[in-house]
Write a protein that holds these residues in place. Structure first.
Motif, PDB file in Angstrom:
ATOM      1  N   GLU A 381     -59.242 -64.966 108.761  1.00 10.10           N
ATOM      2  CA  GLU A 381     -58.415 -64.913 109.748  1.00 10.10           C
ATOM      3  C   GLU A 381     -57.351 -65.776 109.288  1.00 10.10           C
ATOM      4  OE1 GLU A 381     -57.457 -64.837 114.739  1.00 10.10           O
ATOM      5  OE2 GLU A 381     -59.673 -65.029 113.631  1.00 10.10           O
ATOM      6  N   PHE A 385     -53.254 -64.736 108.065  1.00 13.05           N
ATOM      7  CA  PHE A 385     -52.026 -65.409 108.751  1.00 13.05           C
ATOM      8  C   PHE A 385     -51.142 -66.255 107.970  1.00 13.05           C
ATOM      9  CE2 PHE A 385     -54.483 -65.441 113.111  1.00 13.05           C
ATOM     10  CZ  PHE A 385     -54.209 -64.203 113.196  1.00 13.05           C
ATOM     11  N   GLU A 388     -49.245 -63.859 105.561  1.00 11.33           N
ATOM     12  CA  GLU A 388     -48.253 -63.192 106.357  1.00 11.33           C
ATOM     13  C   GLU A 388     -47.028 -63.597 106.379  1.00 11.33           C
ATOM     14  OE1 GLU A 388     -48.595 -60.657 110.401  1.00 11.33           O
ATOM     15  OE2 GLU A 388     -49.352 -62.580 110.530  1.00 11.33           O
ATOM     16  N   ASP A 389     -47.039 -65.011 106.300  1.00 11.71           N
ATOM     17  CA  ASP A 389     -45.892 -65.873 106.330  1.00 11.71           C
ATOM     18  C   ASP A 389     -45.324 -66.237 105.006  1.00 11.71           C
ATOM     19  OD1 ASP A 389     -45.690 -65.733 109.362  1.00 11.71           O
ATOM     20  OD2 ASP A 389     -46.917 -67.477 109.575  1.00 11.71           O
TER      21      ASP A 389
END
Length: 541
Positions: A381, A385, A388-389
């Protein structure tokens, strides 16, 4: 001295030759002395005892290989000679007792060969054929010693008891197997397993059908397409048994149909071993899928390590590649990653078990709902995340592919304005610590900062190479990476589909292991105790 005398002197055997001839004559005299027939006839009987069963069996059972029959006949002939050597040099052992023990053992070996190796059902045909060589042996002994029929009644009854015990023991083991596996024959499954271990393609009936997920990455450079597939299956159980050569066959067929291509090992365990070869299904699925290409963009590698578990991630366009590795973990319950896919439904993720370590006794499997599985979920997780950025940049790719004996290696390099990333994968069951250091050192020497080292966890290698193999030569590692450094623009496509009705071993894999371990200990022990009792009864009392 005249020429005749010289010739006579030259033909006198040396002392060593005379000694060899004397020992040979003594051995022949000892062996033939108790018998009433000419040595040539007895020797001819031994030859008949070897050749007749071999060729008779071949004609009655066409698929039974001649070399197997000859090998078994010769083994039993050697046992015959060994048993009679005991008789010749012991005053307490009789030739009849020796023949009883040998014929029972001979029958047992033939019956095991027919049922366990050839997969034939136990019935009148197998029982009769198993008696051919013992029967010829008895006829030879009777002809040599001239026994009266009444003298042989008790020995023959004892031999028939031994034969009945042998056949009954094998029938019991097959019945026990059928109780565990719902009517399947243990002989049939064992023969198919042994066939696969010998390197011949074989399928097992065990298991159940599923629709297996297949994910793949496709790179297009000009007219050349390069494919990396990730089937949610495990390459096992062993060699050509079921899907034991899944990775090796996929690599071979993908490289025949496309450019440099390879396979990734999705985190899984032996429950996902295919019961048969599914390479054709994988290849067909990749060929039939419609592809939509776009410009390739990649991020840098994101890494996280905690409690001995290391996870590395990279995003290709909108596809998340998640690599797992640990020095103490062997396999994973695939349900962990199926749950993560459901949790991140909006994101396309491929999970890869790097499997960089050689199999160790200290390694364990990670099951769902354990401390390790919860830690993996938290780390994945966090990686997702962060990816994703992360900024993605246009990338070029290069590939390298080589084979070393039965092992292949593959390298994939992503090059962006920020640097190069290397994936180095081998169709093996782990790297040695020295190999991993060597791969990373060579990559750094060639200007590659980030490297991911992985294997396919193949089980297609021989048992020896599966557990212990020679390290990859440095020149192979370096040349494969150098080939991948020749990067060029590429378009990228991702696809996923289902492989319909793939039969996997499932939980029956563990049932099979347990049943096999029990039978492999109990059955030999029963036979050993039986033959010890038989020897004691005949040779001692």
């Amino acid at each position: 001295m005249n020429s005749t005398s010289e010739k006579s002197l030259r033909t006198i055997p040396s002392s060593s030759s005379r000694m060899a001839l004397y020992l040979l004559a003594l051995a022949a005299d000892l062996f033939i002395k108790p018998f009433a027939i000419h040595p040539a006839l007895f020797a001819g009987g031994l030859i008949v005892m070897t050749l007749v069963p071999a060729y008779l069996i071949k004609n009655i059972i066409p698929h039974f290989k001649t070399r197997w029959a000859l090998f078994m006949a010769l083994i039993n002939l050697l046992l015959f000679a060994g048993a009679f050597a005991v008789f010749l040099f012991s005053s307490r052992v009789t030739v009849v007792d020796t023949t009883v023990i040998w014929s029972t053992l001979c029958f047992t070996l033939w019956l095991l060969t027919f049922t366990a190796i050839s997969g034939l059902k136990m019935g009148p045909r197998t029982l009769s054929l198993s008696l051919v060589q013992p029967a010829i042996g008895w006829l030879l002994v009777i002809a040599a010693l001239g026994f009266a029929p009444g003298d042989l009644l008790f020995p023959l009854l004892l031999m028939l008891f031994g034969i009945a015990f042998s056949a009954g023991t094998l029938l019991f083991s097959d019945h026990l197997f059928s109780l565990v596996f719902y009517g399947m024959s243990g002989f049939t499954e064992l023969s198919m397993f042994l066939k696969g271990v010998r390197g011949e393609a074989s399928s097992l009936r065990l298991g159940h059908n599923i629709d297996a997920l297949l994910q793949y990455l496709m790179f297009k450079q000009g007219e050349t397409e390069k494919v990396i597939v990730a089937p949610w299956l495990h390459s096992g159980p062993l060699r050509e048994v079921g899907g034991g050569s899944l990775s090796t066959k996929c690599i071979s067929r993908l490289n025949y149909n496309f450019g440099d291509s390879y396979i990734l090992h999705v985190p899984s365990n032996h429950e996902l071993n295919p019961s048969s070869d599914v390479t054709s299904q994988i290849l067909q699925a990749v060929k039939e899928e419609k592809r939509k290409y776009s410009q390739l963009e990649v991020t840098g590698i994101v890494e996280l390590e905690k409690d001995g578990i290391r996870i590395m991630g990279q995003r290709l366009n909108n596809i998340y590649l998640i690599f797992l590795s640990s020095p103490v973990i062997d396999d994973y319950d695939v349900s962990i990653f199926a749950g993560l896919r459901d949790k991140f439904k909006s994101k396309r993720m491929i999970f890869i078990d790097s499997h960089p370590n050689l199999p160790l006794k200290e390694c364990f499997n990670v099951e769902q709902f354990t401390k390790e599985s919860r830690l993996i979920e938290q780390m994945v997780e966090a990686i997702v995340f962060e990816l994703e950025d992360a900024d993605a940049a246009p990338a070029k790719i290069g590939t390298g592919f080589q084979t070393v004996d039965s092992l292949s290696v593959f390298s994939l390099v992503f090059e962006t304005r920020k640097g190069k990333t290397l994936y180095f994968i081998a169709d093996a069951n782990g790297f040695s610590p020295g190999e991993k250091r060597r791969i990373r050192r060579i990559a750094e020497k060639l200007g590659i900062k980030d490297s991911i080292v992985a294997t396919t966890d193949t089980h297609s290698l021989s048992l020896k190479n599966l557990l212990v193999r020679e390290d990859l030569p440095e020149e192979i590692i370096e040349s494969t990476i150098k080939s991948a450094l020749e990067t060029a623009d590429a378009k990228f496509s991702y696809g996923e589909t289902s492989l319909k009705d793939v039969r996997i071993l499932g939980k029956t894999y563990y049932d099979l292991l347990t049943t096999t371990r029990i039978l492999s200990r109990v059955i030999p022990l029963l036979y050993l105790l039986f033959f010890i009792i038989l020897v004691v009864l005949l040779w001692v009392f």
